[in-house]
Design a protein around this motif. Structure first.
Motif, PDB file in Angstrom:
ATOM      1  N   GLU A  53       6.794  11.642  -2.412  1.00 26.14           N
ATOM      2  CA  GLU A  53       7.119  10.251  -2.691  1.00 26.14           C
ATOM      3  C   GLU A  53       8.625  10.162  -2.937  1.00 26.14           C
ATOM      4  O   GLU A  53       9.117  10.544  -4.006  1.00 26.14           O
ATOM      5  N   ALA A  54       9.343   9.664  -1.950  1.00 22.14           N
ATOM      6  CA  ALA A  54      10.802   9.629  -2.043  1.00 22.14           C
ATOM      7  C   ALA A  54      11.288   8.718  -3.158  1.00 22.14           C
ATOM      8  O   ALA A  54      12.366   8.930  -3.730  1.00 22.14           O
ATOM      9  N   SER A  55      10.512   7.703  -3.502  1.00 21.51           N
ATOM     10  CA  SER A  55      10.947   6.747  -4.517  1.00 21.51           C
ATOM     11  C   SER A  55      10.810   7.286  -5.933  1.00 21.51           C
ATOM     12  O   SER A  55      11.494   6.824  -6.846  1.00 21.51           O
ATOM     13  N   THR A  56       9.928   8.276  -6.134  1.00 19.69           N
ATOM     14  CA  THR A  56       9.678   8.802  -7.475  1.00 19.69           C
ATOM     15  C   THR A  56      10.087  10.258  -7.652  1.00 19.69           C
ATOM     16  O   THR A  56      10.310  10.713  -8.777  1.00 19.69           O
ATOM     17  N   GLY A  57      10.158  11.018  -6.560  1.00 18.58           N
ATOM     18  CA  GLY A  57      10.371  12.455  -6.664  1.00 18.58           C
ATOM     19  C   GLY A  57       9.112  13.207  -7.035  1.00 18.58           C
ATOM     20  O   GLY A  57       9.176  14.381  -7.418  1.00 18.58           O
ATOM     21  N   PHE A  58       7.952  12.571  -6.895  1.00 22.37           N
ATOM     22  CA  PHE A  58       6.667  13.218  -7.171  1.00 22.37           C
ATOM     23  C   PHE A  58       6.064  13.768  -5.882  1.00 22.37           C
ATOM     24  O   PHE A  58       6.307  13.250  -4.789  1.00 22.37           O
ATOM     25  N   ASN A  59       5.253  14.823  -6.041  1.00 18.51           N
ATOM     26  CA  ASN A  59       4.439  15.356  -4.945  1.00 18.51           C
ATOM     27  C   ASN A  59       2.987  15.000  -5.234  1.00 18.51           C
ATOM     28  O   ASN A  59       2.417  15.435  -6.239  1.00 18.51           O
ATOM     29  N   ASP A  60       2.397  14.195  -4.368  1.00 10.28           N
ATOM     30  CA  ASP A  60       1.040  13.681  -4.572  1.00 10.28           C
ATOM     31  C   ASP A  60       0.022  14.783  -4.287  1.00 10.28           C
ATOM     32  O   ASP A  60      -0.006  15.352  -3.190  1.00 10.28           O
ATOM     33  N   LEU A  61      -0.819  15.093  -5.264  1.00 13.65           N
ATOM     34  CA  LEU A  61      -1.847  16.121  -5.070  1.00 13.65           C
ATOM     35  C   LEU A  61      -3.049  15.598  -4.294  1.00 13.65           C
ATOM     36  O   LEU A  61      -4.001  16.341  -4.046  1.00 13.65           O
ATOM     37  N   ASN A  62      -3.018  14.317  -3.921  1.00 13.32           N
ATOM     38  CA  ASN A  62      -4.082  13.713  -3.105  1.00 13.32           C
ATOM     39  C   ASN A  62      -5.450  13.844  -3.772  1.00 13.32           C
ATOM     40  O   ASN A  62      -6.449  14.176  -3.129  1.00 13.32           O
ATOM     41  N   HIS A  63      -5.464  13.595  -5.067  1.00 18.36           N
ATOM     42  CA  HIS A  63      -6.724  13.660  -5.816  1.00 18.36           C
ATOM     43  C   HIS A  63      -6.674  12.648  -6.957  1.00 18.36           C
ATOM     44  O   HIS A  63      -5.633  12.478  -7.611  1.00 18.36           O
ATOM     45  N   THR A  64      -7.795  11.987  -7.159  1.00 17.39           N
ATOM     46  CA  THR A  64      -7.943  11.018  -8.241  1.00 17.39           C
ATOM     47  C   THR A  64      -9.031  11.475  -9.172  1.00 17.39           C
ATOM     48  O   THR A  64     -10.102  11.907  -8.725  1.00 17.39           O
ATOM     49  N   ILE A  65      -8.766  11.406 -10.486  1.00  9.94           N
ATOM     50  CA  ILE A  65      -9.773  11.778 -11.474  1.00  9.94           C
ATOM     51  C   ILE A  65     -10.170  10.565 -12.303  1.00  9.94           C
ATOM     52  O   ILE A  65      -9.421   9.582 -12.384  1.00  9.94           O
ATOM     53  N   THR A  66     -11.335  10.663 -12.896  1.00 10.65           N
ATOM     54  CA  THR A  66     -11.797   9.673 -13.853  1.00 10.65           C
ATOM     55  C   THR A  66     -11.826  10.296 -15.230  1.00 10.65           C
ATOM     56  O   THR A  66     -12.398  11.373 -15.417  1.00 10.65           O
ATOM     57  N   ILE A  67     -11.179   9.639 -16.193  1.00  6.76           N
ATOM     58  CA  ILE A  67     -11.213  10.106 -17.585  1.00  6.76           C
ATOM     59  C   ILE A  67     -12.195   9.217 -18.329  1.00  6.76           C
ATOM     60  O   ILE A  67     -12.069   7.982 -18.316  1.00  6.76           O
ATOM     61  N   ASN A  68     -13.194   9.832 -18.962  1.00  8.45           N
ATOM     62  CA  ASN A  68     -14.213   9.045 -19.658  1.00  8.45           C
ATOM     63  C   ASN A  68     -14.380   9.561 -21.076  1.00  8.45           C
ATOM     64  O   ASN A  68     -13.726  10.521 -21.482  1.00  8.45           O
TER      65      ASN A  68
END
Length: 461
Positions: free
Chosen positions: A446-461
């Motif tokens: 992500e050029a705008s943030t400098g983050f590397n997306d791990l391509n995973h979404t979690i749910t915190i419950n």
């Protein structure tokens, strides 16, 4: 291909960090030797390695920009143009020919400060060198004058350490190459006096490069390459690397080596911890270095940067043979994700497992701040969790397995994207994507943030 496994678990609230180093060959593959069992509710994400040429901090091809006493500061337009060349480093060579007999002027000090500010604004770093003459028969300065100049510059080095990648020892002799000296400094005593002063005035996070391996060995009185117990520290020994201004230009690289095999082996081992870099020059008793020769040498000596401006016929030969882009990719580090193993649903803790590799010629030499970033899919709120990950230990031609359990009890319930940030350690550069490490994977940066997306979404419950 080496395999390095590093794990970190939280047990009864205590952090335990264990490193298990295994340097046996796994047959040359890039995948971990054992496939982990995947539990229910856990996802395994496999990543595609990218062949794209892109910019990363503190490595790669660089330009050399020379300025004489009280000359012009770096051109902001030229700095802006570096983005199109995938250049993140400038060798800034300051000639101090007007100040051989006295202190630096205010104008000279202001020139240095302006350069550093413009480097920071442009999102690049510099490799520094100082010299007093560019003539083989010219004169340098006495050691006391050199020490005075370093004392004058010391506050500026401290203030601008964030944009100084490395320093070439310089000062002594023509071009600052430590060979010719009109003041009798081209000997171990003179070189040691200068290096000692430089190690004193430069912040301890900055590594200083000397011209030949024998110079370092003579100054420190040793010949066995240091190991990780010293190499990851901040002692004087751990701060001195190497630059070679006639790389692949003769059988001895214009006198860089005497016992060629032994000294190259020594550099190869030391370069796990300290940088090597420099430039090519006209060959005298060997052909122009072809692609295979260059790749072999850069792999052995772990080259992290190379001058784009000299020597032209060598660089053009690589362009014509279609290996120049490969060297653009591999100079320095090139880190890539292979696999992540992550839970789909968590509560108070999150277990992270990343399998990575370094496809470059060299490791990362400066410490970085690594974070697992949780970004809310609902409103974009960020939660950053510091990682114990020491990215310097991801060695070239190695796989690397990282496990860590993170406390996320302070993160509200909801759905979160997971991202990896490998940021510069300096607070002044926080939030600057140009100074964050981009991983060599498709669809992660992500050029705008400098983050590397791990391509995973979690749910915190």
């Amino acid at each position: 291909m080496k395999k390095i496994k590093m794990t970190n678990h939280y047990i009864l609230g205590l952090i335990f960090l264990a490193f298990n180093w295994n340097c046996q060959s796994d047959g040359g593959g890039t995948e971990p030797t054992e496939e982990p069992a995947i539990e229910a509710g856990v996802s395994q994400i496999d990543y595609q390695v990218s062949q794209q040429v892109f910019t990363n901090p503190e490595r790669g091809f660089m330009h050399t920009w020379t300025v004489f006493s009280e000359g012009n500061a770096v051109d902001p337009t030229a700095l802006d143009n570096l983005k199109n060349q995938n250049v993140s480093l400038i060798l800034r060579l300051y000639y101090l020919e007007q100040f051989k007999d006295g202190p630096l002027s205010t104008v000279q000090l202001e020139l240095f400060q302006t350069d550093m500010e413009r480097f920071r604004e442009a999102g690049v770093k510099c490799v520094l060198r100082f010299a007093y003459t560019n003539d083989q028969n010219g004169t340098d300065a006495p050691i006391d004058v050199m020490e005075t100049h370093l004392d004058q510059l010391a506050p500026l080095f401290e203030e601008n350490a964030d944009v100084i990648a490395f320093v070439q020892a310089g000062f002594i002799g023509a071009w600052g190459e430590w060979y010719y000296s009109s003041n009798g400094l081209a000997n171990t005593e003179g070189r040691e006096a200068l290096l000692t002063k430089m190690l004193e005035v430069f912040p301890e996070n900055i590594k200083i490069q000397v011209r030949t391996p024998l110079y370092k060995q003579a100054i420190f009185g040793y010949s066995t390459a240091m190991g990780s117990d010293i190499g990851y520290g901040t002692s004087d020994l751990a701060r001195v690397g190497f630059h070679n201004d006639c790389f692949m230009a003769s059988t001895t690289d214009y006198g860089t080596y005497q016992d060629i095999a032994a000294e190259k082996d020594y550099i190869s081992k030391e370069a796990l911890y300290v940088p090597t870099g420099g430039e090519t020059c006209p060959p005298v008793d060997i052909p122009l270095a072809d692609c295979t020769t260059a790749e072999t040498e850069m792999e052995l000596l772990k080259w992290t940067y190379l001058n784009l401006d000299y020597y032209g016929p060598v660089l053009d030969g690589w362009r014509n043979a279609n290996c120049f882009e490969d060297f653009q990719r591999r100079l320095g580090y090139r880190l890539a994700l292979r696999r992540a193993t992550l839970a789909d649903e968590v509560s108070n803790s999150l277990q992270l497992r990343l399998d990575m590799e370094n496809l470059g010629f060299a490791p990362v030499y400066s410490t970085k701040n690594s974070y697992l970033v949780l970004r809310s899919t609902a409103d974009g709120t960020l939660f950053k969790k510091p990682l114990e990950l020491d990215i310097r230990r991801l060695l070239p031609d190695s796989t690397f397995e990282w496990e860590e359990t993170l406390d996320i009890s302070d993160v509200p319930q909801g759905s979160y994207e997971l991202l990896l940030e490998i940021a510069d350690a300096f607070e002044s550069l926080q939030g600057r994507p140009e100074y964050s490490i981009r991983l060599a994977n498709a669809n992660v940066w992500e050029a705008s943030t400098g983050f590397n997306d791990l391509n995973h979404t979690i749910t915190i419950n």
